[in-house]
Design an enzyme around this catalytic site. Structure first.
Site, PDB file in Angstrom:
ATOM      1  N   GLU A 100     116.813  62.139  39.726  1.00  0.00           N
ATOM      2  CA  GLU A 100     116.141  61.763  38.472  1.00  0.00           C
ATOM      3  C   GLU A 100     115.026  62.765  38.229  1.00  0.00           C
ATOM      4  O   GLU A 100     114.137  62.914  39.086  1.00  0.00           O
ATOM      5  CB  GLU A 100     115.562  60.347  38.546  1.00  0.00           C
ATOM      6  CG  GLU A 100     116.628  59.271  38.518  1.00  0.00           C
ATOM      7  CD  GLU A 100     116.063  57.859  38.446  1.00  0.00           C
ATOM      8  OE1 GLU A 100     114.969  57.664  37.873  1.00  0.00           O
ATOM      9  OE2 GLU A 100     116.738  56.956  38.978  1.00  0.00           O
ATOM     10  N   GLU A 159     115.525  54.053  44.584  1.00  0.00           N
ATOM     11  CA  GLU A 159     114.091  53.727  44.600  1.00  0.00           C
ATOM     12  C   GLU A 159     113.826  52.460  45.421  1.00  0.00           C
ATOM     13  O   GLU A 159     113.192  51.515  44.951  1.00  0.00           O
ATOM     14  CB  GLU A 159     113.523  53.626  43.171  1.00  0.00           C
ATOM     15  CG  GLU A 159     113.632  54.949  42.427  1.00  0.00           C
ATOM     16  CD  GLU A 159     112.725  55.108  41.201  1.00  0.00           C
ATOM     17  OE1 GLU A 159     112.110  54.121  40.762  1.00  0.00           O
ATOM     18  OE2 GLU A 159     112.643  56.240  40.697  1.00  0.00           O
TER      19      GLU A 159
END
Ligand code: AHR
Length: 527
Positions: free
Chosen positions: A331, A210
């Protein structure tokens, strides 16, 4: 988590707002009753397609809440049965899932993790503050050796996320050398002095997590240059071959995928990730106290994974038509409010039949795209978000999501069979989605497996299953369903939701007739 995720929020919020408006304030029986509850599923059993990699069934363990500490690591002095500090009950439950890979140490934690903190004598390891997750003290008792020991106990492949956000190229390069170089350098000697003679094998290596948000708030243009620099020094030692995974997009940020794919150095990147959570960030709602509107909204959001993957894949096809780079959904899963009276930073939530259907639906979608999607990791393995296992001191409970992963393991490494579903619509005040969702595969023994989800909260479906190119002689199966939409397994009632033998399918004509109960997941074996 919240700041820095505008596109993910916008995508989920737009979907949620439409559905929220559609379902508010309540649904009535007449509004949800379908004109017909008959579906037809046509399976092309004679035309096997791409492999459904077992790595789509991967898991994720972050230093977050009670995932690593308590959920996995209890320490060598614990009275809870363990092997070298790692709890035996959790290992044996995960082995039963044939867990193919485990991602670690984060998540957001990864871009603040310095691997040297987690090696050497445990009593000498530094203590740090886990700034992302509850501000608690991180003792570093669980580090590289403990993680790789866990993977060996599980019989799974490790997937390590390296630190780009606050680490250095040298730090990442040296971590790989420490783990994988057989001998001949001080780092290899240090590993041996710390108790591991032979190098470990590691394939999956994440270059940041991220990095558009908690991993450094970078633009894709900036990140892709960082990726190229870091990945250059992610070296292959001996016969170890890294599969380097670039940080991917935040939900529906297709531009991120476009830029990173276009500007990548083709020889350095093997995978690019994407994250997708089934949630409305502004009002996630309770994991267990919900009614039909929230049930519908969650399943509708989960079904958007289909569109999300298709659009990222279209971007990848533009720059890599040969499909050399894999899409890695590292994820995914539900994200609800934490359980009352638990630390808000620990993301501990219960898990109901609704989560089981999110899992079944998402896995069916992943199968369809497995010619491009090379790996996926549900978040997270124990005690965090859509966990397959929950623990409380010495107790352990398997969640409904666990049972879906267990039932679906017949699809691991099987060949995908194309199928078409003509489904009744599950409709709530003008919003609709197909009631029945399915996918099929054939294994190396020629057995066909069909996984079916009935998303409707109260209506059964009759499915006529046509098998093209196959004459079925027998069918058996298992079903997971529960009395209520919000039934969950508790520590004092651990078996409220568990799969049982399914007698609702029979061979008929050129296929099968299947009676699919409401709110159920069914896996059939046909030969
Ligand atoms: O899984 C929880 C968090 O969600 C991860 O740390 C992060 O990568 C994502 O925002």
């Amino acid at each position: 988590m919240s700041a820095g995720k505008p596109t993910r929020r916008q995508f989920n919020a737009a979907v949620g707002a439409a559905i929220g408006a559609a379902v508010a304030p309540s649904i009535s029986r007449s509004q949800t009753t379908m004109p017909s509850n008959s579906a037809t599923l046509t399976v092309h059993a004679d035309a096997p397609q791409h492999k459904i990699s077992r790595h789509l069934y991967g898991h994720f363990a972050e230093h977050l809440g009670r995932c690593i500490y308590e959920g996995i690591w209890v320490g060598e002095d614990s009275s809870i049965p363990h092997t070298r500090g790692i709890r035996n009950d959790v290992v044996s439950a995960l082995r039963n899932l044939k867990i193919p890979n485990l991602r670690w140490p984060g998540g957001c934690f990864a871009d603040e993790y310095h691997w040297r903190d987690g090696i050497g004598p445990r009593e000498k390891r530094p203590r740090r503050i886990n700034t992302h997750w509850g501000g608690v003290t991180e003792p570093n008792s669980f580090g590289t050796h403990e993680f790789l020991d866990l993977c060996e106990q599980l019989g799974c492949e490790p997937y390590i996320s390296g630190n780009v956000g606050s680490g250095t190229v040298r730090e990442m390069a040296e971590w790989i050398e420490y783990i994988t170089l057989p001998e001949g350098s001080s780092l290899a000697d240090e590993r041996r002095a710390n108790g591991r003679e032979k190098p470990w094998k590691i394939r999956f290596w994440g270059v940041g997590n991220e990095n558009w948000g908690c991993g450094g708030h970078m633009t894709p243009e900036y990140y892709v240059n960082e990726f190229r620099r870091y990945a250059t020094y992610c070296r292959n030692y001996g016969d170890n071959k890294l599969y380097r995974i670039a940080c991917g997009a935040n939900g529906n940020d297709y531009r991120w995928t476009d830029v990173v794919m276009e500007k990548r150095a083709a020889n350095l990147m093997h995978g690019i990730s994407v994250h997708y959570y089934t949630t409305i960030w502004e009002h996630k709602g309770s994991a267990t106290h919900f009614e039909q509107p929230e049930w519908f909204r969650t399943l509708s959001l989960a079904s958007k994974l289909q569109e999300l993957l298709a659009k990222h894949i279209a971007m990848m096809d533009k720059h890599d038509p040969q499909k050399r780079v894999g899409l890695v959904l590292d994820e995914w899963g539900t994200w609800f409010d934490v359980e009352p009276n638990t630390n808000p930073g620990f993301l501990y939530q219960q898990n109901t039949m609704r989560d089981a259907l999110v899992a079944g639906l998402s896995l069916n979608i992943l199968h369809r795209h497995a010619d491009r999607v090379s790996m996926a990791n549900i978040a997270q393995v124990v005690n965090v978000l859509q966990a397959v296992i929950l623990t409380e001191k010495e107790k352990m409970v398997l969640t409904p999501t666990y049972h879906v992963f267990e039932m679906f393991k017949v699809h691991h490494d099987a060949k995908y069979l194309a199928s078409e579903t003509e489904s009744p619509t599950y409709e709530v005040k003008g919003e609709s989605m197909p009631q029945v969702n399915a996918s099929a595969s054939t294994d190396e023994k020629g057995k066909v497996h069909v996984s079916l989800c009935n998303l409707h909260h109260e209506q059964a479906a009759t499915v006529r299953c046509v098998l093209r190119g196959m004459k079925a002689s027998q069918v058996s199966g298992r079903v997971l369903t529960t009395p209520q939409i919000n039934t969950f397994n508790a520590f004092d009632a651990p078996e409220r939701a568990k799969p049982v033998e399914f007698n609702g399918a029979k061979v008929q004509g050129d296929g099968l007739a299947v009676d699919l109960p409401a709110k159920s997941v069914v896996v059939l074996e046909i030969s």
